[in-house]
Design an enzyme around this catalytic site. Structure first.
Site, PDB file in Angstrom:
ATOM      1  N   ASP A  67       0.813  -1.216   0.000  1.00 27.31           N
ATOM      2  CA  ASP A  67       0.000   0.000   0.000  1.00 27.31           C
ATOM      3  C   ASP A  67       0.847   1.266   0.000  1.00 27.31           C
ATOM      4  OD1 ASP A  67       0.945  -0.512   2.549  1.00 27.31           O
ATOM      5  OD2 ASP A  67      -1.017  -0.926   3.399  1.00 27.31           O
ATOM      6  N   ASN A 136      -7.505  -2.611  14.320  1.00 29.98           N
ATOM      7  CA  ASN A 136      -8.899  -2.890  13.939  1.00 29.98           C
ATOM      8  C   ASN A 136      -9.003  -4.110  13.013  1.00 29.98           C
ATOM      9  OD1 ASN A 136      -7.861  -1.954  11.550  1.00 29.98           O
ATOM     10  ND2 ASN A 136      -9.281  -0.239  11.304  1.00 29.98           N
ATOM     11  N   HIS A 138      -7.273  -4.649  10.193  1.00 31.86           N
ATOM     12  CA  HIS A 138      -7.021  -4.452   8.755  1.00 31.86           C
ATOM     13  C   HIS A 138      -5.741  -5.162   8.325  1.00 31.86           C
ATOM     14  CE1 HIS A 138      -4.673  -0.372   9.344  1.00 31.86           C
ATOM     15  NE2 HIS A 138      -3.826  -1.378   9.324  1.00 31.86           N
ATOM     16  N   GLU A 143      -9.689  -2.049   5.062  1.00 31.46           N
ATOM     17  CA  GLU A 143     -10.260  -1.652   6.348  1.00 31.46           C
ATOM     18  C   GLU A 143     -11.580  -2.376   6.609  1.00 31.46           C
ATOM     19  OE1 GLU A 143      -8.412  -0.015   8.325  1.00 31.46           O
ATOM     20  OE2 GLU A 143      -8.248   2.110   7.840  1.00 31.46           O
TER      21      GLU A 143
HETATM   22  C1  F6R Z   1       1.501  -1.441   6.112  1.00 29.79           C
HETATM   23  C2  F6R Z   1       0.215  -2.104   6.226  1.00 29.79           C
HETATM   24  C3  F6R Z   1      -0.580  -2.070   7.485  1.00 29.79           C
HETATM   25  C4  F6R Z   1       0.256  -2.365   8.734  1.00 29.79           C
HETATM   26  C5  F6R Z   1      -0.609  -2.294   9.983  1.00 29.79           C
HETATM   27  C6  F6R Z   1       0.228  -2.470  11.236  1.00 29.79           C
HETATM   28  O1  F6R Z   1       2.040  -1.597   4.817  1.00 29.79           O
HETATM   29  O2  F6R Z   1      -0.208  -2.657   5.265  1.00 29.79           O
HETATM   30  O3  F6R Z   1      -1.633  -2.997   7.378  1.00 29.79           O
HETATM   31  O4  F6R Z   1       0.825  -3.638   8.616  1.00 29.79           O
HETATM   32  O5  F6R Z   1      -1.256  -1.069  10.044  1.00 29.79           O
HETATM   33  O6  F6R Z   1       1.110  -1.399  11.355  1.00 29.79           O
HETATM   34  P1  F6R Z   1       2.210  -1.367  12.499  1.00 29.79           P
HETATM   35  O7  F6R Z   1       3.189  -2.449  12.184  1.00 29.79           O
HETATM   36  O8  F6R Z   1       2.840   0.006  12.384  1.00 29.79           O
HETATM   37  O9  F6R Z   1       1.513  -1.591  13.789  1.00 29.79           O
END
Ligand code: F6R
Length: 242
Positions: A67, A136, A138, A143
């Site tokens: 992403d 959450n 995702h 989301e």
């Molecule tokens: C990032 C991504 C997100 C993160 C998730 C956890 O490329 O796709 O899904 O993996 O938000 O983020 P952290 O590791 O910062 O808690």
């Protein structure tokens, strides 16, 4: 689903790096799906070290990132482009033309998403997808909501995600509200998936993902349907598992 529970972040990073390295050692031209965020930082750092020590060679590896924030140029310090080069890609012997990250600035979003899907298909799909998980539930920026999308798409970020990610930005108002993300299709079609989670804040999402219903309210719950999923969790992230 295979679940490894380790004592701390250091062990999580080592185990994850060994997992990725063994994949690349077995298949030199592995197609890796990459995640950003705090969770995989330690893993990337260990992989850089392993590359410098001659343990793992990335010269034939192809990467696709999950992403990117819409509106952030690749030089922006909070863009996922910047993160990927800073933490990993600039420090290993990967061919720049083999790395793919969705652009944060694009004139034609639909075309960009279509072309990204096409490139993943042309590469033969993803061999190993690395994932973190949002508080959450995702994955990527897929989301929670009433439906999920299969293809790469533009996604409005939920309030929870905006607040969670505001730790990297000067103020809450600076956090982008939208992102381009790979959809559930390319993720679930990956041959293997490695999901990492550490810390108490992830415990509920992990518990719902592992033991809960398969529901669009917890996008990660769809991973229960994958036949080759490995979780590496620290004790805190695993604390609500039975
Ligand atoms: C990032 C991504 C997100 C993160 C998730 C956890 O490329 O796709 O899904 O993996 O938000 O983020 P952290 O590791 O910062 O808690």
């Amino acid at each position: 689903m295979e679940i490894y529970i380790v004592d701390d972040y250091q062990q999580l990073s080592m185990k994850a790096a060994n997992f990725v390295a063994s994949q690349v050692i077995l298949k030199k031209n592995t197609v890796l799906g990459l995640a950003t965020g705090s969770t995989p930082e330690g893993m990337y750092s260990r992989l850089v070290q392993m590359n410098h020590e001659g343990i793992v060679d990335f010269s034939k590896v192809i990467t696709f990132n999950l992403d990117e924030y819409l509106g952030l140029a690749s030089e922006h310090p909070q863009s996922y482009h910047f993160y990927m080069y800073n933490h990993f890609l600039a420090h290993i012997n990967i061919a720049p033309q083999n790395t793919h990250i969705l652009p944060g600035i694009t004139g034609d979003i639909k075309k960009t998403c279509r072309e990204y899907e096409q490139k993943i298909r042309e590469a033969g799909g993803i061999d190993l997808q690395i994932l973190g998980i949002g508080i959450n539930g995702h994955i990527g920026f897929n989301e929670p909501g009433s439906f999920l999308k299969v293809q790469t798409h533009l996604m409005g970020l939920t309030k929870e995600t905006i607040v969670a990610n505001s730790r990297f930005f000067p103020t809450l108002a600076d956090v982008p509200r939208q992102a381009l993300t790979m959809g559930m299709g390319a993720i679930l079609q990956a041959k293997r998936i490695l999901l990492l989670a550490n810390g108490k804040s992830k415990a509920r999402a992990i518990q719902e993902m592992v033991n809960g219903r398969v529901t669009t309210a917890v996008p990660a719950s769809f991973l229960q349907l994958h036949r080759n999923l490995t979780l590496v969790l620290d004790k805190e992230a695993a604390s609500l598992l039975p």
